[in-house]
Design a protein around this motif. Structure first.
Motif, PDB file in Angstrom:
ATOM      1  N   GLY A 220      -0.149  13.677 -95.708  1.00 27.66           N
ATOM      2  CA  GLY A 220      -0.247  14.240 -97.048  1.00 27.66           C
ATOM      3  C   GLY A 220      -1.089  15.492 -97.148  1.00 27.66           C
ATOM      4  O   GLY A 220      -1.507  15.884 -98.246  1.00 27.66           O
ATOM      5  N   THR A 224       0.533  16.950-100.517  1.00 26.26           N
ATOM      6  CA  THR A 224       1.840  16.346-100.743  1.00 26.26           C
ATOM      7  C   THR A 224       2.409  15.835 -99.423  1.00 26.26           C
ATOM      8  O   THR A 224       2.093  16.374 -98.363  1.00 26.26           O
ATOM      9  CB  THR A 224       2.821  17.355-101.363  1.00 26.26           C
ATOM     10  OG1 THR A 224       4.117  16.764-101.474  1.00 26.26           O
ATOM     11  CG2 THR A 224       2.924  18.619-100.543  1.00 26.26           C
ATOM     12  N   THR A 225       3.234  14.809 -99.500  1.00 27.23           N
ATOM     13  CA  THR A 225       3.927  14.313 -98.310  1.00 27.23           C
ATOM     14  C   THR A 225       5.292  14.953 -98.153  1.00 27.23           C
ATOM     15  O   THR A 225       5.981  14.700 -97.160  1.00 27.23           O
ATOM     16  CB  THR A 225       4.087  12.789 -98.386  1.00 27.23           C
ATOM     17  OG1 THR A 225       4.791  12.454 -99.592  1.00 27.23           O
ATOM     18  CG2 THR A 225       2.723  12.087 -98.377  1.00 27.23           C
ATOM     19  N   ASP A 226       5.692  15.792 -99.104  1.00 27.06           N
ATOM     20  CA  ASP A 226       6.977  16.481 -99.036  1.00 27.06           C
ATOM     21  C   ASP A 226       6.809  17.753 -98.197  1.00 27.06           C
ATOM     22  O   ASP A 226       5.993  18.625 -98.535  1.00 27.06           O
ATOM     23  CB  ASP A 226       7.468  16.829-100.439  1.00 27.06           C
ATOM     24  CG  ASP A 226       8.830  17.495-100.423  1.00 27.06           C
ATOM     25  OD1 ASP A 226       8.881  18.739-100.288  1.00 27.06           O
ATOM     26  OD2 ASP A 226       9.840  16.780-100.536  1.00 27.06           O
ATOM     27  N   LEU A 227       7.559  17.875 -97.082  1.00 27.20           N
ATOM     28  CA  LEU A 227       7.378  18.992 -96.159  1.00 27.20           C
ATOM     29  C   LEU A 227       7.640  20.331 -96.831  1.00 27.20           C
ATOM     30  O   LEU A 227       6.907  21.300 -96.607  1.00 27.20           O
ATOM     31  CB  LEU A 227       8.299  18.815 -94.952  1.00 27.20           C
ATOM     32  CG  LEU A 227       8.224  19.904 -93.879  1.00 27.20           C
ATOM     33  CD1 LEU A 227       6.818  20.017 -93.313  1.00 27.20           C
ATOM     34  CD2 LEU A 227       9.224  19.626 -92.767  1.00 27.20           C
ATOM     35  N   SER A 228       8.668  20.406 -97.660  1.00 22.47           N
ATOM     36  CA  SER A 228       8.988  21.664 -98.332  1.00 22.47           C
ATOM     37  C   SER A 228       7.867  22.084 -99.287  1.00 22.47           C
ATOM     38  O   SER A 228       7.472  23.262 -99.324  1.00 22.47           O
ATOM     39  CB  SER A 228      10.313  21.523 -99.095  1.00 22.47           C
ATOM     40  OG  SER A 228      10.608  22.711 -99.787  1.00 22.47           O
ATOM     41  N   GLU A 229       7.348  21.127-100.037  1.00 20.17           N
ATOM     42  CA  GLU A 229       6.263  21.447-100.963  1.00 20.17           C
ATOM     43  C   GLU A 229       4.993  21.833-100.198  1.00 20.17           C
ATOM     44  O   GLU A 229       4.287  22.773-100.592  1.00 20.17           O
ATOM     45  CB  GLU A 229       5.993  20.251-101.873  1.00 20.17           C
ATOM     46  CG  GLU A 229       7.132  19.941-102.841  1.00 20.17           C
ATOM     47  CD  GLU A 229       6.868  18.688-103.654  1.00 20.17           C
ATOM     48  OE1 GLU A 229       5.765  18.104-103.523  1.00 20.17           O
ATOM     49  OE2 GLU A 229       7.763  18.278-104.427  1.00 20.17           O
ATOM     50  N   ALA A 230       4.707  21.107 -99.114  1.00 20.17           N
ATOM     51  CA  ALA A 230       3.535  21.435 -98.307  1.00 20.17           C
ATOM     52  C   ALA A 230       3.653  22.843 -97.720  1.00 20.17           C
ATOM     53  O   ALA A 230       2.672  23.600 -97.680  1.00 20.17           O
ATOM     54  CB  ALA A 230       3.359  20.409 -97.193  1.00 20.17           C
ATOM     55  N   THR A 231       4.856  23.203 -97.301  1.00 21.46           N
ATOM     56  CA  THR A 231       5.080  24.538 -96.743  1.00 21.46           C
ATOM     57  C   THR A 231       4.843  25.604 -97.797  1.00 21.46           C
ATOM     58  O   THR A 231       4.287  26.676 -97.504  1.00 21.46           O
ATOM     59  CB  THR A 231       6.505  24.637 -96.185  1.00 21.46           C
ATOM     60  OG1 THR A 231       6.697  23.622 -95.193  1.00 21.46           O
ATOM     61  CG2 THR A 231       6.749  26.000 -95.547  1.00 21.46           C
ATOM     62  N   SER A 232       5.225  25.333 -99.022  1.00 19.46           N
ATOM     63  CA  SER A 232       5.002  26.301-100.105  1.00 19.46           C
ATOM     64  C   SER A 232       3.514  26.521-100.339  1.00 19.46           C
ATOM     65  O   SER A 232       3.062  27.659-100.551  1.00 19.46           O
ATOM     66  CB  SER A 232       5.666  25.814-101.393  1.00 19.46           C
ATOM     67  OG  SER A 232       7.067  25.786-101.254  1.00 19.46           O
ATOM     68  N   HIS A 257      11.826  23.795 -88.608  1.00 18.11           N
ATOM     69  CA  HIS A 257      10.830  24.169 -89.614  1.00 18.11           C
ATOM     70  C   HIS A 257      10.009  25.353 -89.134  1.00 18.11           C
ATOM     71  O   HIS A 257       9.738  26.291 -89.899  1.00 18.11           O
ATOM     72  CB  HIS A 257       9.917  22.983 -89.910  1.00 18.11           C
ATOM     73  CG  HIS A 257       8.805  23.307 -90.863  1.00 18.11           C
ATOM     74  ND1 HIS A 257       7.546  23.692 -90.440  1.00 18.11           N
ATOM     75  CD2 HIS A 257       8.772  23.329 -92.229  1.00 18.11           C
ATOM     76  CE1 HIS A 257       6.785  23.926 -91.491  1.00 18.11           C
ATOM     77  NE2 HIS A 257       7.492  23.706 -92.585  1.00 18.11           N
TER      78      HIS A 257
END
Length: 417
Positions: A220, A224-232, A257
């Motif tokens: 996390g 966030t645990t969402d890879l796309s959101e973390a990348t943002s 990625h």
């Protein structure tokens, strides 16, 4: 003995069945006569304990400094930079905070001496920052001492180590922090802490994104645990502070990625791959973009890695890629799940190749892999040409087998039964 004069020995497979294995011998690897230029690389190095110390879980790290620094010389002599005080050096898994600080200072002094004396042709004209980068973390804090929302406490710990690394002359690597993962409650908390750190940095740093396969307590990260959101979230830091960032090290074991992130980086920021599975294709690149490297596996395959990079320098990318590909299976095995025990494989090969007198690690981590796993590591390393002294490695393998209660067949390294 075989016709090629390499030893043969009896090993066991994962089912306990005995089989005979003959070593193949070292590969055609060589040190460069000038600096490597086509890729910027750092090998993440391990630490070697004093063999008679209390190398048990929870015990303070007692380092064999001569052997530990000699290993860094070995990497430098092959033209590789060293990434020190990273997770490969057992940050958070046996290397305590005082030992971490001493490691940074000792490695930096050694690097400065190497540069001032022009010790190795492969480093001619380079700087300390070119050949040494060190991790900036918060491991002077215990997880139990941090509560959600205590961002300033975490920031202060980061800043303490940032000042230490910058004063040493090494390049700083902002590592992911378990303490921050506990203290931060939103992506904005990460932005606040990293913003403060980058504002304080006196020179460009490497930003490290370490996945939870390397450290489950970092799940996390970036809020966030969402890879796309973390990348943002990660990219927003890169865009805002691009002038303060030398590069990013991405250790997610996700090649697609990494390629997408690499193509979206602001100008001037390097992508240092931390993908110990897919490094051959990422370093080779797609014809337009390639990754540089900051890799733990390079500490295990450094002769092959250096020779491959020299081939890339000579515009022989096919040969460079082929050499890296020849080490891929070894990398996949050493970094197999549970991935955070990959350090055991690196120390094991260091012992087999004579860089340390015993197969031990601080914190008892030499017990992190099974005997069949280590035997497979030995075979794959030999297949890749990375057993550099076959008689010594065979002797040490037989010693290990004996310790595990596996008796050797009727043979000796001299061929006299």
């Amino acid at each position: 003995m075989s016709e090629n004069n390499f030893p043969e020995l009896a090993l066991i497979d994962e089912h306990g069945q005995s089989f005979t294995y003959r070593l193949q011998g070292p590969g055609d690897f060589h040190r460069p006569a000038s600096p490597i230029t086509s890729r910027k690389v750092y090998a993440a190095a391990h630490v070697i304990p004093q063999m008679g110390a209390d190398n048990t879980p929870g015990a303070p790290a007692v380092i064999d400094w001569d052997a530990t620094l000699a290993y860094r010389h070995e990497l430098w002599s092959y033209g590789l930079g060293v990434a020190d005080a990273m997770d490969t050096a057992q940050r958070g898994m046996g290397l305590d905070y005082p030992a971490t600080c001493e490691l940074i200072n000792r490695s930096a002094r050694e690097a400065a001496t190497v540069i001032s004396e022009n010790r190795y042709p492969a480093l001619t004209g380079l700087t300390v920052r070119d050949i040494l980068s060190c991790g900036v973390g918060t491991d002077q804090l215990t997880i139990e001492s941090v509560e959600p929302g205590q961002l300033q406490k975490v920031t202060d710990a980061y800043l303490e180590m940032l000042r230490l690394v910058e004063a040493s002359g090494a390049k700083s690597i902002l590592m992911c922090s378990r303490a921050l993962a506990k203290a931060a409650q939103t992506p904005e908390d990460y932005l606040q802490v990293y913003g403060n750190l980058l504002e304080a940095a006196q020179q460009p740093v490497i930003l490290h994104w370490l996945g939870e396969m390397f450290d489950p307590q970092l799940a996390g990260y970036w809020g966030t645990t969402d890879l796309s959101e973390a990348t943002s979230v990660f990219q927003s830091i890169l865009e805002k502070y691009s002038q303060k960032i030398d590069g990013v090290k991405v250790s997610l074991l996700n090649a697609e990625h990494e390629k997408q992130l690499r193509s979206a980086l602001p100008p001037g920021i390097r992508l240092y791959t931390g993908d110990d599975f897919n490094y051959p294709e990422l370093i080779d690149g797609d014809g337009e973009l390639h990754s540089d490297a900051l890799l733990g596996i390079f500490a295990a395959i450094y002769p092959a890695a250096s020779t491959a990079l020299q081939a890339f320098d000579a515009a022989d990318s096919a040969r460079g890629r082929a050499i890296l590909d020849s080490t891929r299976e070894l990398g996949l095995h050493i970094f197999s799940a549970p991935t955070f025990y990959y350090k055991t494989g690196i120390a094991f090969l260091s012992w087999l190749n004579g860089h340390q007198s015993g197969f031990q690690m601080v914190g008892g981590l030499h017990a992190g892999r099974s005997l069949p796993h280590l035997i497979r590591t030995f075979i794959l390393a030999d297949s890749a040409g990375l057993i550099l002294n076959p008689p010594l490695a065979a002797e040490r393998m037989e010693q290990l087998l004996a310790v595990y209660g596996i008796k050797a067949a009727n043979r000796s390294l001299t061929g006299v039964s």
